[in-house]
Design a protein around this motif. Structure first.
Motif, PDB file in Angstrom:
ATOM      1  N   PHE A 115       0.730  -1.165   0.109  1.00 27.59           N
ATOM      2  CA  PHE A 115       0.148  -0.364  -0.550  1.00 27.59           C
ATOM      3  C   PHE A 115       0.903   1.407  -0.350  1.00 27.59           C
ATOM      4  CE2 PHE A 115      -4.136  -1.605   1.003  1.00 27.59           C
ATOM      5  CZ  PHE A 115      -4.284  -2.734   1.202  1.00 27.59           C
TER       6      PHE A 115
ATOM      7  N   LEU B 218      -4.560   9.927   7.081  1.00 31.22           N
ATOM      8  CA  LEU B 218      -3.275   9.276   5.791  1.00 31.22           C
ATOM      9  C   LEU B 218      -4.734   9.265   4.673  1.00 31.22           C
ATOM     10  CD1 LEU B 218      -1.038   7.102   7.460  1.00 31.22           C
ATOM     11  CD2 LEU B 218       0.106   9.097   6.191  1.00 31.22           C
TER      12      LEU B 218
ATOM     13  N   PHE C   3      -4.868   6.234   1.641  1.00 30.36           N
ATOM     14  CA  PHE C   3      -4.700   5.061   1.258  1.00 30.36           C
ATOM     15  C   PHE C   3      -4.904   4.500  -0.028  1.00 30.36           C
ATOM     16  CE2 PHE C   3      -2.499   2.751   4.453  1.00 30.36           C
ATOM     17  CZ  PHE C   3      -3.097   3.862   5.545  1.00 30.36           C
ATOM     18  N   GLY C   4      -4.167   4.395  -0.415  1.00 30.40           N
ATOM     19  CA  GLY C   4      -4.403   3.448  -2.285  1.00 30.40           C
ATOM     20  C   GLY C   4      -4.937   1.863  -2.076  1.00 30.40           C
ATOM     21  N   GLN C   5      -5.410   1.938  -3.072  1.00 27.10           N
ATOM     22  CA  GLN C   5      -6.210   0.852  -3.126  1.00 27.10           C
ATOM     23  C   GLN C   5      -4.682  -0.731  -2.647  1.00 27.10           C
ATOM     24  OE1 GLN C   5      -9.136   0.827  -3.364  1.00 27.10           O
ATOM     25  NE2 GLN C   5      -8.789   2.927  -2.776  1.00 27.10           N
TER      26      GLN C   5
END
Lengths: 114, 112
Positions: free
Chosen positions: A88, A102, A104-106
């Motif tokens: 991530f 934060l 977060f990406g997937q």
């Protein structure tokens, strides 16, 4: 709200190969973090980046904070079976230092074939 | 060993039965936070705490409560759990200002 686009979604590679994944954002971030999550465990921090252009290594892992502050990449060299997991990216936008928020990406799911 | 611990790790419960998930850190961190992780949605922040007796809502606070009576503990409370709260929950902590966050091992909650 802000979103991170992480790619690729998944990778299936041969042991020994190098791996590259990246995250992009439509807005700037002032911190980029890369985490790895093993099955059934919490994310573990791999690398933290705080300055545009910063290039940081941690063993076989290298990450860079993009010059535009809208992207970051993570490279893994000479992959080994224990590199398997979900990676991530996470970013912190300007003004969010107090909240610690934060984005977060997937995640990128990495599988390594011995 | 520096760590964030959560209990329980797994929990199956029924709709409406109050439950608490505990979180504790031994790193003297001021900042603590709760996330939930759902397929396709990634990690989303529920609540966070900047210090003892200081808490605030994250992105998805509905249906949750927290408290921060001591620096090391940050329990997550579900007063009346519903099936849409079935998820994987993570507690995290860091120094101030919040830089690198360190995550606990996770609590998998199923509400039937």
């Amino acid at each position: 709200g802000q979103q991170l686009n992480q790619s690729p979604q998944s990778m299936f590679i041969q042991e020994g190969e190098d791996v590259s994944m990246n995250c992009t954002s439509s807005s700037i971030f002032n911190t980029w973090l890369w985490y790895k999550q093993d099955p059934g465990e919490g994310p573990v921090l791999l690398i933290a980046l705080y300055k545009a252009g910063e290039l940081t290594s941690n063993g076989r892992l290298t990450a860079q904070f993009g010059i535009t502050r809208k992207d970051s990449f993570l490279n893994i060299s000479a992959s080994i079976p224990s590199d398997v997991g979900i990676y991530f990216c996470a970013g912190r936008a300007p003004g969010s230092s107090n909240t610690g928020k934060l984005i977060f990406g997937q995640g990128t799911t990495l599988q390594v074939k011995p | 060993e520096a760590q964030v611990t959560q209990n329980p790790r797994y929990l199956i419960t029924v709709t409406g039965k109050k439950l608490t998930v505990t979180c504790s850190q031994n790193m003297n961190h001021e900042y603590m936070s709760w996330y939930r992780q759902d397929p396709g949605l990634g990690l989303r922040q529920i609540y966070y705490s900047m210090n003892v007796e200081v808490t605030d809502k994250g992105d998805v606070p509905e249906g949750y409560k927290v408290s921060r009576k001591e620096k090391r503990n940050f329990p997550l409370i579900l007063e009346s759990p519903s099936p849409n709260q079935t998820s994987l929950y993570f507690c995290a902590s860091s120094n101030r200002p919040p830089h690198e966050q360190y995550f606990g091992p996770g609590t998998r909650l199923t509400v039937t």
